[in-house]
Every structure is written in structure tokens, then in C-alpha cells.
Motif scaffolding. Structure first.
Motif, mmCIF file in Angstrom:
data_model
loop_
_atom_site.group_PDB
_atom_site.id
_atom_site.type_symbol
_atom_site.label_atom_id
_atom_site.label_comp_id
_atom_site.label_asym_id
_atom_site.label_seq_id
_atom_site.Cartn_x
_atom_site.Cartn_y
_atom_site.Cartn_z
ATOM 1 N N UNK A 57 18.891 -70.812 25.532
ATOM 2 C CA UNK A 57 18.048 -70.732 24.240
ATOM 3 C C UNK A 57 16.575 -70.561 24.629
ATOM 4 N N UNK A 58 16.295 -70.485 25.881
ATOM 5 C CA UNK A 58 14.761 -70.216 26.502
ATOM 6 C C UNK A 58 14.541 -68.791 26.723
ATOM 7 N N UNK A 59 13.446 -68.170 26.305
ATOM 8 C CA UNK A 59 13.034 -66.915 26.780
ATOM 9 C C UNK A 59 12.471 -66.096 25.807
ATOM 10 N N UNK A 60 12.581 -66.596 24.484
ATOM 11 C CA UNK A 60 11.970 -65.862 23.581
ATOM 12 C C UNK A 60 12.462 -64.605 23.245
ATOM 13 N N UNK A 61 12.036 -63.606 22.177
ATOM 14 C CA UNK A 61 12.346 -62.553 21.420
ATOM 15 C C UNK A 61 12.369 -61.487 22.780
ATOM 16 N N UNK A 62 11.482 -61.710 23.606
ATOM 17 C CA UNK A 62 11.225 -60.513 24.425
ATOM 18 C C UNK A 62 12.477 -60.525 25.540
ATOM 19 N N UNK A 63 13.047 -61.748 25.806
ATOM 20 C CA UNK A 63 14.217 -61.791 26.755
ATOM 21 C C UNK A 63 15.616 -62.039 25.979
ATOM 22 N N UNK A 65 19.573 -62.515 25.326
ATOM 23 C CA UNK A 65 20.497 -63.337 25.883
ATOM 24 C C UNK A 65 21.194 -62.404 27.052
ATOM 25 N N UNK A 66 21.230 -61.344 27.098
ATOM 26 C CA UNK A 66 21.755 -60.588 27.889
ATOM 27 C C UNK A 66 21.122 -60.821 29.226
ATOM 28 N N UNK A 67 19.517 -60.907 29.130
ATOM 29 C CA UNK A 67 18.738 -60.731 30.388
ATOM 30 C C UNK A 67 18.827 -62.302 30.892
ATOM 31 N N UNK A 72 20.727 -65.702 34.958
ATOM 32 C CA UNK A 72 21.618 -66.990 35.362
ATOM 33 C C UNK A 72 22.847 -66.326 36.538
ATOM 34 N N UNK A 73 23.366 -65.339 36.248
ATOM 35 C CA UNK A 73 24.284 -65.053 37.403
ATOM 36 C C UNK A 73 23.789 -64.642 38.666
ATOM 37 N N UNK A 303 17.513 -70.477 38.987
ATOM 38 C CA UNK A 303 16.742 -69.075 38.841
ATOM 39 C C UNK A 303 16.109 -68.844 37.440
ATOM 40 N N UNK A 304 16.771 -69.538 36.566
ATOM 41 C CA UNK A 304 16.136 -69.337 35.170
ATOM 42 C C UNK A 304 14.830 -70.309 35.278
#
Length: 410
Positions: A57-63, A65-67, A72-73, A303-304
Motif C-alpha cells: 500500500x506504500x509508495x503513492x501514485x508515482x509508484x 503496484x507493479x513497481x 519486493x521480488x 528492500x521496500x
């Protein structure tokens, strides 16, 4: 340009979520009267899933879900994480085969047969330390030597609490030094140093503490009466695989040699057959399931956290109180100690604190071997102290049983 809104302490939201779920559920269950099982009601893996949802859920619109998933991977699949997992699996296979062919009992009996009863407490410490160093597990050592310590204490009229705490101390000491322990693997891989180099640095610090412990046990642990211990028969050949894994060479090679040496000894002595050897290897792998998945998921979470500025933030904060290399070492020790108190697992504590410790150490020109040693030492020390840790729970449960003629009766 990356979204600065999510940089800073907010990067630790996933970790804080994990701690809130795991610690919070444990405290609630303790208040409800679950006793020693309070912190087992909600497994760490389940708590970590909640943290991973926060990560996504973290990262905002600029990031997108794929990013976030890619990041994470990437954390899960980096070289350090994969090497840790491979060594964990090999260590589990060795422990499984060595246990199946009777090596644990043989090693314990060998140690007890060499120790006079009047020096039994110091002997229990040394036996536990050796077994934990060879086996790479404090839990396995406590489970193997603990019942023997309880039986000896009760038959000889010794202090039961001192006997089991001596085993606990030796087990944590050996686990800290073992080159096949998951804590050593995690500490050295996170700091990018060799296990044998970390062992040398670690040994110089741990040895004086062990010597003081032995002297104290020789003074306060000497029994007023001496009682002979029962059957201590053993086959020395079953101890040899444990001796082989103490050789200071490449950990993959050592563990592979240990696995097949234990298998050959087991087949030669009739303790297991070829199918039993294969099953023991598989069971050893399965025994590492939790630490396997925890390592993967914690690697992705770390990593996140780094991408969200968490590590950068804590280094900046620590920089305000750290004035040099010595104070940086104190900060690293405090960091992993708090992580262990929060997670009740020294391996997970090292994995969580590893990246932060490496950055702090690098910033203050610290020795990676020393940093790895600090991570391992302080996580093991606090793991042996916290009352809700698995080691202390197992040790205390042994004191609630009466051992008669080798049979444990609740």
C-alpha cells in the motif's frame, strides 16, 4: 524523481505493523491466560503477511503496484538472500541426518562420560556449547541435553534451575559461534564477510565470558554429594560427522561432507537405511520451512523499507548520537537487541537489522567482521534472556517434568 513524501520514518510502517501484530497478539494472549504459548497463537509468518500488505500500500501514485512487487521480488531474490537460504537448507539436512542416525545422543553421552559428577555443571555447559557449535542450533541442543540435565539434577539432588540454565547458556554460546548456525549465516551474509573471519573475531570476545562462566560454575555448582549417572554408552563413530562440520572451510563443502558422512555412518551402523537417509534429508529441509519463508519475505520487506527511505532515515538519526566507530558499534548492538526483543527470534532480528547495520558500519568505517559478530552476539544474548523466547520456554518446560528411569512424565 522519486516520491519524497514516503521517505523517512514512515518507511518503517511495515516493520511496525509486524511488531504490533506479533507482540500485541502475544501480550493479549498472555493476559487471557495462554501461558507459555501466548506468543505462538499468532505465528510470525501470519504477522508478516500483515506487514507485507502495508508494503504493497506504500509508495503513492508515482509508484505503481507493479513497481512495488518488482522491488519486493528483487529483495527476495538478491544474492545474499539466496545464499542464506541454500545454507539453511543444507544445515537442516545435516541436522536431520545426524539426529536420525543417533549422533545427538552419542555426542551427549560422550561428553557426560568424560565429566566427573562433581564438576557436572561446568561439564553441562561445555557439552551444550560443543553440541550447539557442532549442530548449529540452540533449540536442538536444549531439547537433547536438557532432559539429561534434569535427570542428573534430580538424581544427584542438584539445583534444577541452575542445571537447566547452564544448558541454556552453553547452547546460546555455541549457537553464537557455530559456523552452520542460521544466526551466523544471516550475520555474515548481511555484512558480506567470511564465516571463519567472523568466528575469529567473535571467539576473542566470547571466550573470556565462557571462561568466567566455567569458573563460577565450578565454585557454586559443586554438589555436596556425588551420585553416579546411569547408562552412558555411545559409539564414537556417530560423533565424527559433528567433528567434521567444525573444520573451517567453505560452508557449502563442510555441510555436504557432514550430510554424507552422517548418512554413511548411519547406514554402516544400521541406524538408518538408504531410504531413511533420504527421508532424514527431506525432514531436515522441512524443519527449515519457517526460517526459509521468513528470510524470503523479510528480504523483500527490507528492500521496500530501503526504497521508502527507512534505512536512510535511521542512519541520519543514529548519526546525531554516534560520534565515531565505537559509538556506532554500540548503536548496532542496541539495534539488533531491540529487534530481537520485538521478534523473539535472533535470526529474524539479524535479517531485519542487517542492512541498517551494514550501512551504519560502512559510514563509520567499521570492520564487517566486527559488525557481523556484534549482530550475532547481541541477538543470541537477548534471545537467551527474554522470557517469551523459544529457548527459555523449552528450557522452563523441562523443569516442569519429572524424569524417572529415562521416561518423562508430565
Amino acid at each position: 524523481m522519486e516520491n519524497k513524501k514516503y521517505y523517512g520514518w514512515k518507511g518503517f510502517f511495515p516493520l511496525l505493523t509486524f511488531l504490533a501484530i506479533y507482540l500485541g497478539s502475544g501480550l493479549i494472549c498472555a493476559a487471557l491466560g495462554y501461558g507459555g504459548d501466548s506468543f505462538k497463537q499468532v505465528p510470525r509468518m501470519a504477522a508478516l503477511v500483515g506487514a507485507l500488505l502495508v508494503c504493497m500500500c506504500m509508495g503513492g501514485k508515482e509508484r505503481s503496484l507493479e513497481y512495488r512487487m518488482d522491488t519486493f521480488c528483487k529483495g527476495m531474490s538478491n544474492q545474499g538472500t539466496m545464499i542464506m537460504i541454500m545454507v539453511f537448507l543444507l544445515a537442516g539436512a545435516f541436522s536431520g541426518v545426524a539426529k536420525a542416525m543417533g549422533g545427538v545422543q552419542a555426542t551427549a553421552n560422550l561428553g557426560l562420560s568424560l565429566v566427573p559428577t562433581q564438576f557436572m555443571f561446568a561439564g553441562l555447559f561445555l557439552i551444550s556449547a560443543f553440541m550447539a557449535t557442532a549442530m548449529g542450533t540452540s533449540m536442538g541442543t536444549i531439547s537433547a541435553v536438557g532432559p539429561i540435565a534434569v535427570a542428573v539434577a534430580e538424581s544427584a539432588g542438584l539445583n534444577l534451575a541452575l542445571a537447566i540454565s547452564t544448558v541454556l547458556g552453553g547452547a546460546m554460546f555455541g549457537d553464537n559461534l557455530s559456523m552452520i548456525s542460521d544466526t551466523t549465516i544471516a550475520a555474515t551474509r548481511s555484512q558480506h564477510c567470511e564465516m571463519r573471519d567472523k568466528f575469529r573475531v567473535n571467539f576473542l570476545t566470547a571466550l573470556p565470558a565462557a571462561l568466567v562462566t566455567i569458573v563460577v560454575l565450578l565454585i557454586v555448582g559443586r554438589p555436596e554429594t556425588v551420585t553416579e549417572i546411569g547408562d552412558l554408552s555411545y559409539s564414537f563413530i556417530k560423533v565424527i560427522p559433528y567433528l567434521l562440520v567444525l573444520i573451517g572451510m567453505n560452508v557449502f563443502l563442510v555441510l555436504t561432507i557432514g550430510i554424507f558422512a552422517a548418512g554413511i555412518v548411519g547406514i554402516a551402523t544400521g541406524a538408518i537405511d538408504l531410504a531413511g537417509f533420504a527421508q532424514a534429508v527431506y525432514n531436515g529441509f522441512c524443519g527449515m520451512n519457517e526460517v526459509f519463508f521468513l528470510t524470503l519475505l523479510c528480504g523483500g520487506m527490507s528492500e521496500l523499507i530501503a526504497k521508502n527511505g527507512g534505512i536512510e532515515w535511521i542512519i541520519q538519526k543514529l548519526g546525531k548520537i554516534m560520534k565515531g566507530n565505537k559509538s556506532a558499534q554500540v548503536g548496532i548492538a542496541a539495534m539488533v537487541s531491540l529487534c530481537d526483543c520485538a521478534t523473539a527470534n535472533n535470526t529474524v532480528a539479524i535479517i531485519v537489522a542487517g542492512d541498517m547495520a551494514r550501512e551504519v558500519s560502512h559510514g563509520y568505517k567499521g570492520d564487517p567482521r566486527r559488525t557481523a559478530s556484534l549482530l550475532d552476539m547481541f541477538s543470541c544474548v537477548f534471545q537467551g534472556i527474554i522470557p517469551y523466547g523459544a529457548q527459555l520456554l523449552v528450557a522452563s518446560s523441562l523443569c516442569n517434568a519429572t524424569v524417572t528411569n529415562g521416561t518423562t512424565i508430565s
